[in-house]
Write an enzyme that holds these catalytic residues in place. Structure first.
Site, PDB file in Angstrom:
ATOM      1  N   ARG A   9      11.525  17.709  17.877  1.00  0.00           N
ATOM      2  CA  ARG A   9      11.227  17.592  16.458  1.00  0.00           C
ATOM      3  C   ARG A   9      11.238  16.149  15.945  1.00  0.00           C
ATOM      4  O   ARG A   9      10.371  15.738  15.203  1.00  0.00           O
ATOM      5  CB  ARG A   9      12.259  18.455  15.720  1.00  0.00           C
ATOM      6  CG  ARG A   9      12.613  18.053  14.342  1.00  0.00           C
ATOM      7  CD  ARG A   9      13.525  19.062  13.701  1.00  0.00           C
ATOM      8  NE  ARG A   9      12.808  20.154  13.118  1.00  0.00           N
ATOM      9  CZ  ARG A   9      11.881  20.088  12.178  1.00  0.00           C
ATOM     10  NH1 ARG A   9      11.473  19.043  11.687  1.00  0.00           N
ATOM     11  NH2 ARG A   9      11.309  21.084  11.693  1.00  0.00           N
TER      12      ARG A   9
ATOM     13  N   ARG B  69       7.660  28.748  10.104  1.00  0.00           N
ATOM     14  CA  ARG B  69       9.038  28.274   9.923  1.00  0.00           C
ATOM     15  C   ARG B  69       9.686  28.706   8.609  1.00  0.00           C
ATOM     16  O   ARG B  69      10.847  29.097   8.602  1.00  0.00           O
ATOM     17  CB  ARG B  69       9.115  26.746  10.071  1.00  0.00           C
ATOM     18  CG  ARG B  69       8.696  26.242  11.452  1.00  0.00           C
ATOM     19  CD  ARG B  69       8.932  24.762  11.618  1.00  0.00           C
ATOM     20  NE  ARG B  69      10.328  24.458  11.825  1.00  0.00           N
ATOM     21  CZ  ARG B  69      11.089  23.828  10.967  1.00  0.00           C
ATOM     22  NH1 ARG B  69      10.606  23.396   9.822  1.00  0.00           N
ATOM     23  NH2 ARG B  69      12.349  23.600  11.250  1.00  0.00           N
TER      24      ARG B  69
ATOM     25  N   CYS C 106      -0.837  39.725   5.011  1.00  0.00           N
ATOM     26  CA  CYS C 106      -0.309  40.934   4.383  1.00  0.00           C
ATOM     27  C   CYS C 106       1.133  41.189   4.798  1.00  0.00           C
ATOM     28  O   CYS C 106       1.424  42.102   5.568  1.00  0.00           O
ATOM     29  CB  CYS C 106      -1.212  42.119   4.701  1.00  0.00           C
ATOM     30  SG  CYS C 106      -2.841  41.833   4.013  1.00  0.00           S
ATOM     31  N   GLU C 107       2.002  40.350   4.322  1.00  0.00           N
ATOM     32  CA  GLU C 107       3.443  40.437   4.545  1.00  0.00           C
ATOM     33  C   GLU C 107       4.083  39.839   3.308  1.00  0.00           C
ATOM     34  O   GLU C 107       3.648  38.780   2.847  1.00  0.00           O
ATOM     35  CB  GLU C 107       3.859  39.540   5.725  1.00  0.00           C
ATOM     36  CG  GLU C 107       3.470  40.012   7.094  1.00  0.00           C
ATOM     37  CD  GLU C 107       4.333  41.143   7.600  1.00  0.00           C
ATOM     38  OE1 GLU C 107       5.494  41.290   7.148  1.00  0.00           O
ATOM     39  OE2 GLU C 107       3.841  41.904   8.451  1.00  0.00           O
TER      40      GLU C 107
HETATM   41  C1  LIG Z   1      13.738  23.007  21.955  1.00  0.00           C
HETATM   42  C2  LIG Z   1      14.585  22.271  22.844  1.00  0.00           C
HETATM   43  C3  LIG Z   1      14.804  20.901  22.647  1.00  0.00           C
HETATM   44  C4  LIG Z   1      14.229  20.141  21.511  1.00  0.00           C
HETATM   45  O1  LIG Z   1      14.823  20.484  20.305  1.00  0.00           O
HETATM   46  P1  LIG Z   1      14.437  19.648  18.992  1.00  0.00           P
HETATM   47  O2  LIG Z   1      15.243  20.249  17.932  1.00  0.00           O
HETATM   48  O3  LIG Z   1      12.976  19.835  18.773  1.00  0.00           O
HETATM   49  O4  LIG Z   1      14.789  18.239  19.254  1.00  0.00           O
HETATM   50  C5  LIG Z   1      15.567  20.242  23.566  1.00  0.00           C
HETATM   51  N1  LIG Z   1      16.134  20.893  24.602  1.00  0.00           N
HETATM   52  C6  LIG Z   1      15.950  22.208  24.809  1.00  0.00           C
HETATM   53  C7  LIG Z   1      16.571  22.850  25.967  1.00  0.00           C
HETATM   54  C8  LIG Z   1      15.183  22.945  23.941  1.00  0.00           C
HETATM   55  O5  LIG Z   1      15.036  24.247  24.146  1.00  0.00           O
END
Ligand SMILES: *Cc1c(COP(=O)(O)O)cnc(C)c1O
Length: 870
Positions: A754, A790, A821-822
Site C-alpha cells: 500500500r 474497500r 444493486c447492493e
Molecule cells: C498484503 C501483504 C503485504 C503488504 O501489505 P500492505 O499493507 O499493502 O503493505 C505484505 N506482506 C504480506 C504477507 C501480505 O499478505
C-alpha cells in the site's frame, strides 16, 4: 414611497454587539483597530453596541485595592490605576473627558472611604465596576474623537439583576444573573439616540439600585445579555484566538478550528475545558437564538467560530476532545445500607454542607463515585478532608487525586460509538476511574490519572481523525489547524496531491474519453520508493504486488531495485514476465494447495510456509530446500479488523506454541529455515510497531541457528483523512537502526504494498443521477463497489472530490453511491462537496492500492480500465 428610508442605518437596522477584552482595549493601536472594525459593521448597515472589559490588569488591581485594610494604601492603589488611564489618554493625545474624570474621582473617594458606608460586598462591587466604567468612558472619547460618534451607555441602566432563590449576599452582589428577555423598548430607545454605543461588561444593577458584578467570564456574559435584550443580528466576541478548537492547541498543535457549533455543543466544550468562552454566556443567546461569533482581534480575516442554533445538515462527528486536570474523585463504598431510603440524599447532603459541587457521578450496587471539578469548587485539602471525615460516618470513603477528565464532545455521541473503538482501546490500557455519558447525549467522559493526559491527548486526537470519528474532511465544520494558523508553518508542509494542480486538466481529458477509469501516476510511486529506500537498516525491499499488479508499476519498481513478494502462482507468473530474471522473488501464500508450492519451488522464489500442514503432509516436496517461516506473534494491528493478520482470530502464521513442532518437522525433512517472517496487518501509522516486530523476530531467531534474515512484513500506512499524521519515516529509520545495532547478524527485509502505490492512483467516475430522500442527498456515479470494494469491505475512507468543480465551495452534503444493486454500494457517506451536475467528473483518491486488483464483474458491469501517466 416611504421617504424616510434613505436614512442610514434604517430605523429597523439590526444590532451587532461587539465585545472586546482587556488586552484588546489596553493600547492605542488596539483602539484604532476597534474603530475600524466598528466602522466596517456600520457599513453593513448595522447599529453597533461595543461591550468592553477593563484595561488588562485593572480588575486585578481593583481586587487588590479592595483587600487593603489601610486607607492610605487604597488611595495609593487608586492613583496607580488612574495613572494607567492617564498614560493611555496621553498616547491617544486626548484631553481628559469629563466622563472619565468623574469616574476617577469616584474611585478615589471609594478608596478613601472604604467599605464602611456601603457594606463590604456592595463596596467591593462598586469599586470593581470602575474598571469597565473607566475603560468604556475612555473608549467613547477616543472613538468619537476619531470621527465615529459613540454614545457612552451605563450598562447598569439596561441590565437588571434578578434575585434567585438560594442566592446568598455574595452571589447576589458579585456573581449575579440578569433578566435577558428581549426588550424592544430598550432597542427603540437606543436607536432613537444614535448608531454606535459603548458600554461596560461585567456589571449590572439590582432591584435596590446597587451595582452588582456578573462574576467570572462576566464581560462575555454581558455581551450575550445585550445581544438577547436587543435581539441582535449577532454577538461578536473579539479575543486573541480565532475561536474554539477541536482540542486545546497548547496540548494538540494539530487541533482544528471549529467553524460551526450549535449552542449545546459549544456550551459543552466551554464547560469541559476550553477557555476562550465562558460557558455562562451561551444560555441567554440560546433562548433568543442570537448567533455568537468568536473572532481573533489580530487576524480579523480568519473565519472564526460561529455558534448558533442546531443545524442538521452536517455529518455526525466528534467535535472536540478536552481535558480538565485537577479533578478529585470521591469513591464511596456502602457498608450495608445502600438500599436504605434516603441514603444517597444523606451522602449528597454532606457535599452540600461542605459547599462542594459534584460534577460526574458513577454508581454501582455498592459504590457511588463522584468527581469534584476545581473550576466549580474551591478545592483545598482541608475541605476534602473535612468532607471525608463526615462521609466516613455513613460509608467507606476513598479520595483519588489528582485525576483528569477527558471528554469527547459531539451531538449524538451514542451514534458515534462504533467509530470510537480505537480510542476505547487506548483507554483499555490505562487506569480508568470513571466513565460517564451525559444524559443529553453530547459528551462521553473518562476520568484517568492526571499524569497520563499530556501525552495521551494528542494521540487520542489523531486516533479520532484516523477513525473518521472527528470528520476533518467536512470543510463546513472544521477549519485549518492551529499550527497552520499560528504555528511557524513548518510541519504543515503536507505535499499537495499530484492530481490537484498539475495533472487536473490531463485527468479531465482522460475522463472525457472514458469512465470509470483508474489513473496511476508513476512519479508518485517513485517518490514513495525513494522514501522506503531511505531506511538505512533495511537490506532488501520487496513490493507486495497484490496491492497493484499493473505492469508499468512492476517495471518502475524493478527499476528502483525492488524485489517482489507474491502470494499466488498467478502473481509469480505476472511478475516473472516483466521483471529481470535476476530480481529476487518471495512466495508467501496462505492455505494454498500443494500444487502451488510445487510450482513455486520450480522458480527462483523463496517460499514462505505459514502452517505445519505442508511439512506434515508434503515433506518430500520441500526436501533439501530453504524456506521462510511465517510466525503469528499473537497480536494483530491495522486500520480495520479485516486487515489484521496476526492473533489467533486470523488465519495467518504458525502460532508460537507450534514453533518447536515446526522446527522438528523441518529437521525431519531436511528443510532449512533461512528466515523468519511476520506481517501483522495493514495501514499502520505508528513507527514503533515495526521495531517491536523486529525485536520479537530477532529474539526468536536466536533459537534457530540457520536463520539469516528477518522479514518484518509490510503494512506501512498512508494517512487518508485530512489532518491525519503520516508515518514518520525518520522515526521508523531510527527505530529500525536501533534494533539492527542490537542484532547485526540478521539481514532485514520488508515487503510493503500500500505505501508504494496507494497515493499514486485515482479512480475517475462520472455523475449519473441525484436523488433526495428524507434528510439524505444521494449522488450517483457510474461505478461503485465493483471497481472499489474497500469502503464496503473495510469501511475504508477515501477522499472524494468533484474534479470538474474543484474550486467551487463545498455546500452540499452527499452520500456518494454507485450503480450496483447492493445497499452497501456506497463509496462515501456525508461528503461535503460542491453542488454537482450530471456528467461531472468525480475523483476517488488514494485508490492505487487494492483498487483495481479487487474489482469484479458483479452485476456484469464493465471493469474500469487503467491508464498510466508520467
Ligand atoms: C498484503 C501483504 C503485504 C503488504 O501489505 P500492505 O499493507 O499493502 O503493505 C505484505 N506482506 C504480506 C504477507 C501480505 O499478505
Amino acid at each position: 414611497m416611504n421617504s424616510t428610508e434613505t436614512a442610514l442605518p434604517a430605523t429597523d437596522a439590526p444590532w451587532i454587539v461587539m465585545k472586546f477584552g482587556g488586552t484588546s482595549v489596553a493600547t492605542l493601536p488596539r483602539w484604532q483597530n476597534i474603530g475600524e472594525l466598528v466602522a466596517s459593521r456600520q457599513a453593513e448597515g448595522a447599529r453597533v453596541l461595543i461591550v468592553v472589559s477593563a484595561l488588562t490588569g485593572v480588575t486585578d488591581a481593583l481586587k487588590q485595592l479592595c483587600s487593603e485594610s489601610k486607607a492610605i494604601n487604597r488611595s495609593e492603589a487608586a492613583r496607580a490605576i488612574a495613572q494607567r488611564h492617564y498614560d493611555l489618554l496621553d498616547h491617544m493625545q486626548l484631553s481628559m473627558p469629563a466622563t472619565l474624570g468623574e469616574r476617577l474621582e469616584d474611585l478615589a473617594r471609594l478608596a478613601n472611604e472604604g467599605a464602611a458606608t456601603l457594606g463590604e460586598l456592595a463596596w467591593q462591587a462598586q469599586v470593581q465596576a470602575h474598571g469597565e466604567l473607566m475603560s468604556s468612558a475612555l473608549g467613547a472619547a477616543f472613538l468619537s474623537h476619531s470621527g465615529l460618534p459613540t454614545h457612552w451607555l451605563d450598562a447598569r441602566d439596561c441590565l437588571s439583576a434578578v434575585a434567585l432563590p438560594n442566592q446568598n449576599e455574595r452571589t447576589r452582589l458579585l456573581s449575579s444573573m440578569v433578566d435577558s428577555r428581549p426588550d424592544p423598548a430598550l432597542a427603540a430607545r437606543l436607536a432613537a439616540q444614535g448608531d454606535v454605543f459603548i458600554t461596560q461588561g461585567f456589571i449590572a444593577r439590582e432591584s435596590q439600585g446597587r451595582t452588582v458584578l456578573l462574576g467570572r467570564g462576566g464581560s462575555d456574559t454581558s455581551a450575550s445579555y445585550f445581544g438577547a435584550l436587543l435581539k441582535a443580528q449577532r454577538v461578536e466576541i473579539w479575543t486573541d484566538v480565532a475561536g474554539m478548537f477541536t482540542a486545546n492547541p497548547r496540548q494538540v498543535p494539530g487541533a482544528r478550528l471549529l467553524q460551526r457549533l450549535d449552542y449545546e455543543e459549544a456550551q459543552e466544550i466551554a464547560s469541559t475545558g476550553a477557555k476562550v468562552l465562558h460557558p455562562r454566556c451561551l444560555s441567554p443567546l440560546r433562548e433568543s437564538r442570537v448567533p455568537l461569533l468568536i473572532k481573533d482581534t489580530n487576524r480579523p480575516e480568519l473565519d472564526g467560530t460561529v455558534i448558533g442554533p442546531e443545524v442538521r445538515a452536517h455529518a455526525p462527528s466528534v467535535k472536540a476532545i478536552s481535558a480538565r486536570k485537577g479533578i478529585t474523585l470521591v469513591s464511596m463504598e456502602s457498608v450495608g445500607m445502600w438500599q436504605q431510603v434516603g441514603f444517597l440524599a444523606d451522602v449528597f447532603a454532606q457535599f452540600k454542607h461542605h459547599g462542594l459541587s459534584v460534577d460526574l457521578i458513577g454508581s454501582a450496587e455498592t459504590n457511588v463515585t463522584v468527581s469534584l471539578d476545581p473550576t466549580e469548587n474551591l478545592l483545598d485539602s482541608d475541605a476534602i478532608a473535612a468532607l471525608a471525615t463526615d462521609l466516613a460516618k455513613v460509608c467507606r470513603v476513598k479520595v483519588i487525586a489528582p485525576c483528569a477528565a477527558i471528554t469527547l464532545v459531539g451531538r449524538g455521541m451514542r451514534s458515534l460509538l462504533h467509530t470510537l473503538s480505537g480510542v476505547l482501546a487506548e483507554f483499555g490500557q490505562l487506569r480508568v476511574h470513571l466513565i460517564s455519558q451525559s444524559s443529553n447525549n453530547l459528551n462521553l467522559t473518562f476520568v484517568v490519572d492526571e499524569e497520563v493526559v499530556d501525552t495521551l491527548l494528542p494521540h487520542l486526537h489523531d486516533l479520532l481523525i484516523s477513525a473518521g470519528a472527528l470528520r476533518t474532511d467536512d470543510s463546513a465544520l472544521f477549519g485549518p489547524s492551529w499550527q497552520a494558523l499560528y504555528g511557524n508553518g513548518e510541519s504543515v508542509a503536507a505535499t499537495t496531491a499530484w492530481w490537484r494542480d498539475a495533472q487536473r486538466e490531463a485527468l479531465l481529458e482522460l475522463a472525457a474519453e472514458k469512465t470509470p477509469r483508474y489513473v496511476y501516476h508513476l512519479p508518485t510511486v517513485r517518490r514513495q520508493a525513494g522514501a522506503l529506500k531511505s531506511l538505512g537498516a533495511v537490506d532488501r525491499l520487496h513490493y507486495a504486488v497484490k496491492a497493484n499488479t499493473h505492469p508499468a508499476i512492476l517495471r518502475a519498481l524493478a527499476a528502483e531495485g525492488f524485489a517482489f513478494e507474491c502470494v499466488s502462482p498467478g502473481e509469480l507468473q505476472a511478475v516473472s514476465a516483466i521483471v529481470p530474471a535476476s530480481t529476487p522473488l518471495l512466495f508467501t501464500p496462505n492455505f494454498a494447495p500443494r500444487d502451488d508450492y510445487a510450482l513455486a519451488l520450480d522458480t527462483r522464489a523463496t517460499v514462505t510456509l505459514d502452517a505445519l500442514h505442508p511439512l506434515e503432509h508434503w515433506g518430500e516436496l520441500f526436501h533439501g530446500r530453504e524456506v521462510v517461516l511465517r510466525i503469528d506473534l499473537g497480536r494483530g494491528l491495522g486500520h480495520h479488523e479485516k486487515v489484521r493478520t496476526g492473533g489467533s482470530g486470523s488465519k495467518f502464521g504458525v502460532p508460537l506454541d507450534q514453533l518447536t513442532q515446526f522446527l522438528q518437522l523441518a529437521q525431519t525433512h531436511g528443510v532449512t529455515v533461512r528466515g523468519l517472517h511476520a506481517h501483522l496487518g495493514s495501514g499502520v501509522l505508528d513507527a514503533a510497531h515495526w521495531g517491536e516486530v523486529y525485536v520479537q523476530l530477532a529474539s526468536l531467531a536466536e533459537r534457530i541457528d540457520s536463520v539469516v534474515f528477518l522479514n518484518i512484513g509490510g503494512g506501512l500506512g498512508v494517512p487518508s483523512h485530512p489532518g491525519e499524521a503520516s508515518l514518520d519515516m525518520a522515526e521508523l529509520d531510527r527505530v529500525l537502526r536501533e534494533v539492527k545495532a542490537a542484532y547485526p547478524q540478521y539481514q532485514l527485509w520488508m515487503e510493503p504494498g500500500r505505501y508504494l502505490v496507494a497515493d499514486a492512483g485515482v479512480l475517475l467516475a462520472r455523475v449519473t443521477q441525484q436523488k433526495g430522500k428524507g434528510a439524505y442527498r444521494y449522488l450517483g456515479i457510474d461505478t461503485g463497489m465493483n471497481s472499489l470494494i474497500r469502503p464496503a469491505l473495510y469501511d475504508a475512507w477515501h477522499e472524494i472530490v468533484n474534479l470538474t468543480r474543484l474550486d467551487e465551495s463545498a455546500t452540499a452534503l452527499y452520500q456518494v453511491v454507485g450503480p450496483i444493486c447492493e445497499s452497501g454500494d456506497v463509496l462515501g457517506t456525508d461528503r461535503r462537496l460542491p453542488e454537482a451536475d450530471e456528467g461531472d467528473v468525480m475523483l476517488i483518491a488514494q485508490t492505487g492500492a487494492y483498487g483495481k486488483v479487487m474489482s469484479s464483474h458483479y452485476n456484469l458491469r464493465d471493469e474500469a480500465d487503467e491508464i498510466v501517466i508520467e
